[in-house]
Design an enzyme around this catalytic site. Structure first.
Site, PDB file in Angstrom:
ATOM      1  N   HIS A  37      41.567  26.624  57.273  1.00 25.41           N
ATOM      2  CA  HIS A  37      42.323  27.230  56.177  1.00 25.41           C
ATOM      3  C   HIS A  37      43.562  27.960  56.718  1.00 25.41           C
ATOM      4  O   HIS A  37      44.644  27.869  56.142  1.00 25.41           O
ATOM      5  CB  HIS A  37      41.445  28.211  55.389  1.00 25.41           C
ATOM      6  CG  HIS A  37      40.573  27.551  54.386  1.00 25.41           C
ATOM      7  ND1 HIS A  37      39.410  26.881  54.727  1.00 25.41           N
ATOM      8  CD2 HIS A  37      40.684  27.455  53.045  1.00 25.41           C
ATOM      9  CE1 HIS A  37      38.852  26.404  53.628  1.00 25.41           C
ATOM     10  NE2 HIS A  37      39.610  26.737  52.594  1.00 25.41           N
ATOM     11  N   LYS A 102      28.403  29.592  50.381  1.00 28.89           N
ATOM     12  CA  LYS A 102      27.280  30.464  50.072  1.00 28.89           C
ATOM     13  C   LYS A 102      27.765  31.897  50.062  1.00 28.89           C
ATOM     14  O   LYS A 102      28.764  32.235  50.692  1.00 28.89           O
ATOM     15  CB  LYS A 102      26.127  30.283  51.059  1.00 28.89           C
ATOM     16  CG  LYS A 102      26.411  30.818  52.448  1.00 28.89           C
ATOM     17  CD  LYS A 102      25.196  30.716  53.332  1.00 28.89           C
ATOM     18  CE  LYS A 102      25.518  31.323  54.706  1.00 28.89           C
ATOM     19  NZ  LYS A 102      24.379  31.267  55.608  1.00 28.89           N
TER      20      LYS A 102
END
Length: 184
Positions: A37, A102
């Site tokens: 990212h 998560k």
């Protein structure tokens, strides 16, 4: 009732989903963790295109372990999503429709899901071998030097996830997560 959906997921297809919905996803998605990212953000800030087309893409926050000979993927499990929170808006602007990870997200991520019409899907932590069984193909597509954190294009079949934040910005509370029993 579970929903069977083909990837990539358009934002139009995401509109009817609600927190707690159980999805079985089939098709292509991309893996990307924090290092990938960051590289995408640096590339975009310097005027370059990202190394992958993010139009309607699902990004799975994972770094697969190396595959055994003949297997499409090694064990893989969602990583803690909060590390990618600061990149969510950029990824939505680049076309991403959904994220799989998560854990909790920053409150502004719910606002971003609502604003961009995207969703946050919860994968199953601690079940890396099971998750790997849903992968039918894997291809390295960018940032090979990042090792397991390189971007991969996975093709999954009936990958089970739960909608954690829907496109309205509604957050699934822990007590609302359906309880399942394994029936071997």
């Amino acid at each position: 009732m579970p929903l069977y959906m083909d990837l990539p997921l358009s934002k139009e297809a995401l509109k009817p989903l609600r927190t707690g919905d159980i999805l079985y996803l089939s098709g292509p998605l991309y893996t990307a963790r924090d290092a990938a990212h960051k590289r995408i953000a640096v590339a975009v800030s310097s005027g370059q295109k990202p190394p992958i087309d993010l139009t309607d893409a699902a990004i799975f926050y994972t770094g697969p372990c190396p595959a055994k000979p003949g297997a499409p993927s090694g064990p893989l499990s969602p990583t803690t999503s909060a590390r990618m929170d600061s990149f969510v808006e950029l990824m939505f602007k680049l076309g991403m429709s959904s994220m799989i990870g998560k854990g909790d997200r920053a409150p502004y991520v719910t606002d971003l899901c609502r604003h961009y019409g995207g969703v946050y899907l919860l994968g199953f932590g601690g079940a890396a071998a099971l998750t790997a069984s849903w992968v039918i193909a894997s291809e390295l597509v960018a940032y090979e030097d990042l090792g397991t954190e390189a971007i991969r294009r996975l093709t999954v079949e009936k990958m089970k996830v739960i909608v954690g934040i829907d496109s309205l910005g509604t957050v699934l509370m822990e007590q609302e997560i359906p309880k399942y029993r394994y029936n071997g």
